[in-house]
Design a protein around this motif. Structure first.
Motif, short mmCIF file in Angstrom:
data_model
loop_
_atom_site.label_atom_id
_atom_site.label_comp_id
_atom_site.label_asym_id
_atom_site.label_seq_id
_atom_site.Cartn_x
_atom_site.Cartn_y
_atom_site.Cartn_z
N GLY A 177 0.84 -1.20 0.00
CA GLY A 177 0.00 0.00 0.00
C GLY A 177 0.87 1.24 0.00
O GLY A 177 2.10 1.18 -0.09
N PRO A 178 0.20 2.39 0.12
CA PRO A 178 0.94 3.66 0.15
C PRO A 178 1.92 3.70 1.33
O PRO A 178 1.67 3.11 2.37
CB PRO A 178 -0.16 4.70 0.33
CG PRO A 178 -1.42 4.01 -0.09
CD PRO A 178 -1.22 2.56 0.21
N LEU A 179 3.02 4.40 1.14
CA LEU A 179 4.08 4.45 2.13
C LEU A 179 3.66 5.28 3.34
O LEU A 179 3.34 6.46 3.22
CB LEU A 179 5.34 5.05 1.51
CG LEU A 179 6.56 5.15 2.43
CD1 LEU A 179 6.98 3.78 2.93
CD2 LEU A 179 7.70 5.83 1.72
N GLU A 180 3.64 4.64 4.50
CA GLU A 180 3.35 5.33 5.76
C GLU A 180 4.57 6.13 6.16
O GLU A 180 5.68 5.63 6.16
CB GLU A 180 3.01 4.31 6.84
CG GLU A 180 2.70 4.95 8.18
CD GLU A 180 2.31 3.94 9.23
OE1 GLU A 180 3.01 3.86 10.25
OE2 GLU A 180 1.32 3.20 9.03
N ILE A 181 4.35 7.39 6.53
CA ILE A 181 5.43 8.28 6.93
C ILE A 181 5.42 8.49 8.44
O ILE A 181 6.47 8.48 9.08
CB ILE A 181 5.31 9.65 6.21
CG1 ILE A 181 5.29 9.47 4.70
CG2 ILE A 181 6.41 10.60 6.65
CD1 ILE A 181 6.56 8.91 4.10
N ILE A 182 4.24 8.69 9.01
CA ILE A 182 4.10 9.00 10.43
C ILE A 182 2.94 8.19 11.00
O ILE A 182 1.91 8.04 10.34
CB ILE A 182 3.81 10.51 10.63
CG1 ILE A 182 4.93 11.37 10.04
CG2 ILE A 182 3.58 10.85 12.10
CD1 ILE A 182 4.57 12.84 9.87
N ARG A 183 3.10 7.71 12.21
CA ARG A 183 2.01 7.05 12.92
C ARG A 183 1.90 7.68 14.30
O ARG A 183 2.90 7.86 14.99
CB ARG A 183 2.27 5.55 13.05
CG ARG A 183 1.10 4.81 13.72
CD ARG A 183 1.35 3.32 13.76
NE ARG A 183 1.20 2.76 12.42
CZ ARG A 183 0.23 1.90 12.07
NH1 ARG A 183 -0.66 1.51 12.95
NH2 ARG A 183 0.18 1.44 10.85
N LEU A 222 1.92 8.89 2.21
CA LEU A 222 2.05 9.61 0.96
C LEU A 222 0.71 9.70 0.25
O LEU A 222 -0.06 8.74 0.24
CB LEU A 222 3.06 8.91 0.05
CG LEU A 222 4.51 8.88 0.52
CD1 LEU A 222 5.38 8.14 -0.49
CD2 LEU A 222 5.04 10.28 0.75
N VAL A 223 0.43 10.86 -0.32
CA VAL A 223 -0.77 11.04 -1.14
C VAL A 223 -0.48 10.44 -2.51
O VAL A 223 0.60 10.64 -3.07
CB VAL A 223 -1.11 12.55 -1.28
CG1 VAL A 223 -2.38 12.73 -2.09
CG2 VAL A 223 -1.24 13.22 0.08
N GLU A 224 -1.45 9.71 -3.03
CA GLU A 224 -1.30 9.07 -4.33
C GLU A 224 -2.44 9.50 -5.26
O GLU A 224 -3.50 9.93 -4.78
CB GLU A 224 -1.35 7.55 -4.17
CG GLU A 224 -0.23 6.99 -3.33
CD GLU A 224 -0.24 5.48 -3.30
OE1 GLU A 224 -1.33 4.87 -3.41
OE2 GLU A 224 0.85 4.91 -3.17
N PRO A 225 -2.26 9.36 -6.57
CA PRO A 225 -3.34 9.70 -7.50
C PRO A 225 -4.67 9.02 -7.18
O PRO A 225 -5.74 9.59 -7.41
CB PRO A 225 -2.78 9.26 -8.86
CG PRO A 225 -1.30 9.44 -8.70
CD PRO A 225 -1.02 9.00 -7.28
N GLY A 226 -4.64 7.84 -6.61
CA GLY A 226 -5.87 7.14 -6.22
C GLY A 226 -6.64 7.84 -5.11
O GLY A 226 -7.78 7.48 -4.82
#
Length: 177
Positions: free
Chosen positions: A4-10, A18-22
């Motif tokens: 899935g999209p890359l988690e940066i912060i939890r 990360l925000v993705e086109p989807g």
């Protein structure tokens, strides 16, 4: 299985990724929220196609070139997207600034402050020495959040020529709080 999209912060309740086109539909909803337009500005993004382009030319490009950007904020409990928060480098400011915008239904639950605390910690890890924030002079909720975060009022600043002056807040990330 695809990642899935890359988690940066939890944080305790949130995941910033990360925000993705989807994510174009929720991104479009955030950018067209009346409070976003009033306090942040009208980006002129009105279609899903324009949202995809805005994501690719905004957060995706900034993450690639700067190593940070605005991130999609999701609740851990159900994965629901509730807003955006992250780090931006604007041409009109010397320092990196923190930004956030949340959908109306998710305001008033502490998500913006929780996400902002995570973003400040992330900025420290990235070695950013000073963090600033800008807000319209009438945005009391944002001003309160920035002060609670530990930022100090630094005066007003015209960030974009021809636009009204904005309140500028700042904090040194290397100092102990």
């Amino acid at each position: 299985m695809t990642a899935g999209p890359l988690e940066i912060i939890r944080t305790e309740r949130l995941r910033l990724r990360l925000v993705e086109p989807g994510d174009a539909a929720v991104y479009l909803e955030i950018l067209n929220d009346p409070a976003f337009i009033e306090h942040i500005g009208d980006r002129g993004v009105r279609t899903l196609e324009a949202a995809v382009s805005s994501i690719e030319n905004g957060p995706v490009a900034m993450q690639r070139t700067r190593g940070h950007s605005m991130y999609l904020v999701e609740r851990l409990e159900d994965g629901r997207a509730v807003g955006l928060s992250g780090l931006i480098k604007r041409d009109g400011l010397e320092d990196v600034d923190i930004g956030y915008a949340f959908l109306p239904h998710y305001r008033g639950h502490g998500y913006a402050f929780e996400a902002a605390q995570g973003v400040v910690a992330h900025a420290r890890l990235l070695g950013i020495p000073r963090l600033v924030a800008i807000t319209t002079q009438g945005n009391a909720a944002s001003i309160q959040l920035l002060l609670r975060l530990g930022m100090r009022y630094q005066g007003t600043r015209v960030v974009v020529a021809g636009e009204p002056a904005l309140n500028l807040y700042g904090m040194e990330l290397s100092e102990e709080r």
